[in-house]
Write a protein that holds these residues in place. Structure first.
Motif, PDB file in Angstrom:
ATOM      1  N   ASP A 153       0.800  -1.223   0.000  1.00  0.00           N
ATOM      2  CA  ASP A 153       0.000   0.000   0.000  1.00  0.00           C
ATOM      3  C   ASP A 153       0.835   1.277   0.000  1.00  0.00           C
ATOM      4  O   ASP A 153       0.387   2.311   0.484  1.00  0.00           O
ATOM      5  N   LEU A 154       2.024   1.205  -0.553  1.00  0.00           N
ATOM      6  CA  LEU A 154       2.865   2.402  -0.594  1.00  0.00           C
ATOM      7  C   LEU A 154       2.920   2.962  -2.007  1.00  0.00           C
ATOM      8  O   LEU A 154       2.800   2.218  -2.975  1.00  0.00           O
ATOM      9  N   ASN A 155       3.129   4.266  -2.102  1.00  0.00           N
ATOM     10  CA  ASN A 155       3.335   4.858  -3.423  1.00  0.00           C
ATOM     11  C   ASN A 155       4.352   5.992  -3.338  1.00  0.00           C
ATOM     12  O   ASN A 155       4.958   6.214  -2.285  1.00  0.00           O
ATOM     13  N   ASP A 157       4.205   9.076  -3.049  1.00  0.00           N
ATOM     14  CA  ASP A 157       3.997  10.094  -2.028  1.00  0.00           C
ATOM     15  C   ASP A 157       4.621   9.691  -0.693  1.00  0.00           C
ATOM     16  O   ASP A 157       5.063  10.548   0.074  1.00  0.00           O
ATOM     17  N   ASP A 158       4.640   8.391  -0.428  1.00  0.00           N
ATOM     18  CA  ASP A 158       5.236   7.956   0.826  1.00  0.00           C
ATOM     19  C   ASP A 158       6.743   8.169   0.818  1.00  0.00           C
ATOM     20  O   ASP A 158       7.341   8.472   1.858  1.00  0.00           O
ATOM     21  N   SER A 160       8.219  10.613  -0.966  1.00  0.00           N
ATOM     22  CA  SER A 160       8.380  12.063  -0.826  1.00  0.00           C
ATOM     23  C   SER A 160       8.235  12.482   0.619  1.00  0.00           C
ATOM     24  O   SER A 160       9.004  13.308   1.127  1.00  0.00           O
ATOM     25  N   ALA A 161       7.242  11.912   1.289  1.00  0.00           N
ATOM     26  CA  ALA A 161       7.026  12.261   2.690  1.00  0.00           C
ATOM     27  C   ALA A 161       8.241  11.886   3.527  1.00  0.00           C
ATOM     28  O   ALA A 161       8.665  12.646   4.410  1.00  0.00           O
TER      29      ALA A 161
ATOM     30  N   ILE B 169       4.742  17.085   8.216  1.00  0.00           N
ATOM     31  CA  ILE B 169       3.932  16.494   7.150  1.00  0.00           C
ATOM     32  C   ILE B 169       2.590  17.227   7.058  1.00  0.00           C
ATOM     33  O   ILE B 169       2.137  17.589   5.978  1.00  0.00           O
ATOM     34  N   ARG B 172       2.810  20.529   5.314  1.00  0.00           N
ATOM     35  CA  ARG B 172       2.965  20.510   3.876  1.00  0.00           C
ATOM     36  C   ARG B 172       1.704  20.055   3.163  1.00  0.00           C
ATOM     37  O   ARG B 172       1.480  20.358   1.995  1.00  0.00           O
ATOM     38  N   LEU B 180      -2.782  11.842   4.942  1.00  0.00           N
ATOM     39  CA  LEU B 180      -1.348  11.681   4.729  1.00  0.00           C
ATOM     40  C   LEU B 180      -0.585  11.535   6.044  1.00  0.00           C
ATOM     41  O   LEU B 180       0.296  10.696   6.177  1.00  0.00           O
ATOM     42  N   ARG B 183      -1.305   8.187   7.795  1.00  0.00           N
ATOM     43  CA  ARG B 183      -0.556   7.180   7.055  1.00  0.00           C
ATOM     44  C   ARG B 183       0.911   7.185   7.447  1.00  0.00           C
ATOM     45  O   ARG B 183       1.486   6.152   7.778  1.00  0.00           O
ATOM     46  N   PHE B 184       1.471   8.370   7.451  1.00  0.00           N
ATOM     47  CA  PHE B 184       2.885   8.500   7.784  1.00  0.00           C
ATOM     48  C   PHE B 184       3.165   7.984   9.193  1.00  0.00           C
ATOM     49  O   PHE B 184       4.087   7.206   9.434  1.00  0.00           O
TER      50      PHE B 184
END
Lengths: 202, 202
Positions: A153-155, A157-158, A160-161, B169, B172, B180, B183-184
């Motif tokens: 479930d990662l993409n 954006d993860d 980048s974060a 996070i 941003r 987001l 998730r992080f």
DNA sequence: TACCAAACGGAGGCCTGGCTCCGAATAAAC
DNA sequence: GTTTATTCGGAGCCAGGCCTCCGTTTGGTA
């Protein structure tokens, strides 16, 4: 591309102009590295032993100057990215690449700021390179997922974060940024690997 | 503590002064929440329909005002912390608490800024409360480690780093900060749980 | 009501930092 | 050597933001 387009081609700079341009770039490189993108423009002019007018004739805006400097760094990173994608072990490749980027964020405050800039630098050459770098990382991520190394479930954006937050950790850490940021990134990457994602996920 | 110390006791405020003080606090709460700690003081004065002089008589400095507002929020968090430590499942308690703090960081920009402020607020009441909150988290962390829920090589700094980075996070993310940041945080906490820390740790 | 200490308010000081303007200096062409 | 277009340099303009100063107003009291 390297062949001068007659429509865009400018007459060569006068000798003093060329010399000053070089000194400005050199000073900017040093000062942005040490102080970050928020360093006053005047500091760079002084460092280059050049007047404000001269600086602004060569670079019409502070952002243009930042962009000019950032491009070289970003190009290095893209190069590292190109090498990383050749790694047969995708997770290893990605993590090595992330380490290179982290290393650069520690060494060069200006790079860190440019990498993190959400706004600004619009349409700059640096942005293009940054997106290329992201592309390499995303492709590595996908491969690592396909190989069962990372959860599904990662993409992008993860990634980048992670890069962004690591930069912020470095920012706060002062000395032993190296240790703290490495630690942080390692822990987070362990989260990437988790086979069964936490049930606490909302 | 609530009994007025005759040495420190001030004569009660005049009616208009009390009214203005309240209006300033109310406006500051709203504006810091919406715009963060970097909101200009003038904006708050305008929002309270009060002159700059009045504002500065009540709060001698911008930081004092920020501190006054932050204290209430921090107190709420400490309260949540006190409840969390009663949880028999330490990891669950800690993760719930982190979620509460994250929620507040999303809702209130001023809280986020105050929580993240490394410098500033020196000696303020808010700092004391923040340290209490950290204390609760550290104690939960230790218990979770003793119970084998989290890996052993973590300490309070890792929690602080997580909170700090989650805040960044949120900063941003704009909209869907909720998604987001959650998730992080979840991914990172999965890293906390990893039984065998990555061998890639330098 | 008359007095005055307390409180008010906002123009303005000061600082930082990006950017501009224009008279002086100078490289290059003839 | 003269000319001229180019480049130089830094004083100064402007904007934003914290804070202060001081003439004016007002709440409480005798």
């Amino acid at each position: 591309m390297s062949t001068p387009d007659p429509a865009t081609a400018r007459p060569p700079l006068r000798r003093d102009a060329q010399r000053n341009r070089d000194r400005i770039l050199e000073a900017a490189r040093r000062i942005f590295r040490e102080q970050g993108a928020s360093a006053p423009v005047e500091e760079i002019a002084r460092g280059a032993e050049v007047g404000m007018g001269t600086l602004y004739r060569h670079f019409p805006t502070k952002d243009a100057l930042i962009d000019a400097i950032a491009v070289a760094r970003f190009a290095e990173m893209v190069e590292a990215g190109e090498e990383a994608v050749t790694n047969d072990n995708a997770a290893e490749g990605l993590e090595g690449l992330l380490r290179v980027v982290l290393e650069m964020q520690i060494i060069d405050r200006g790079f860190r700021d440019a990498l993190s800039a959400v706004t600004g630098l619009k349409g700059g050459e640096a942005i293009e390179l940054r997106d290329q770098l992201r592309g390499h990382m995303t492709s590595l991520l996908r491969r690592a997922q396909a190989a069962g190394q990372y959860r599904d479930d990662l993409n992008g954006d993860d990634i980048s974060a992670l890069i962004w937050s690591t930069g912020r950790i470095v920012e706060r850490a002062g000395d032993d940024a190296e240790r703290l940021a490495t630690r942080f990134q390692t822990v987070h990457l362990d989260g990437f690997r988790t086979a069964t994602p936490s049930t606490l996920t909302a």
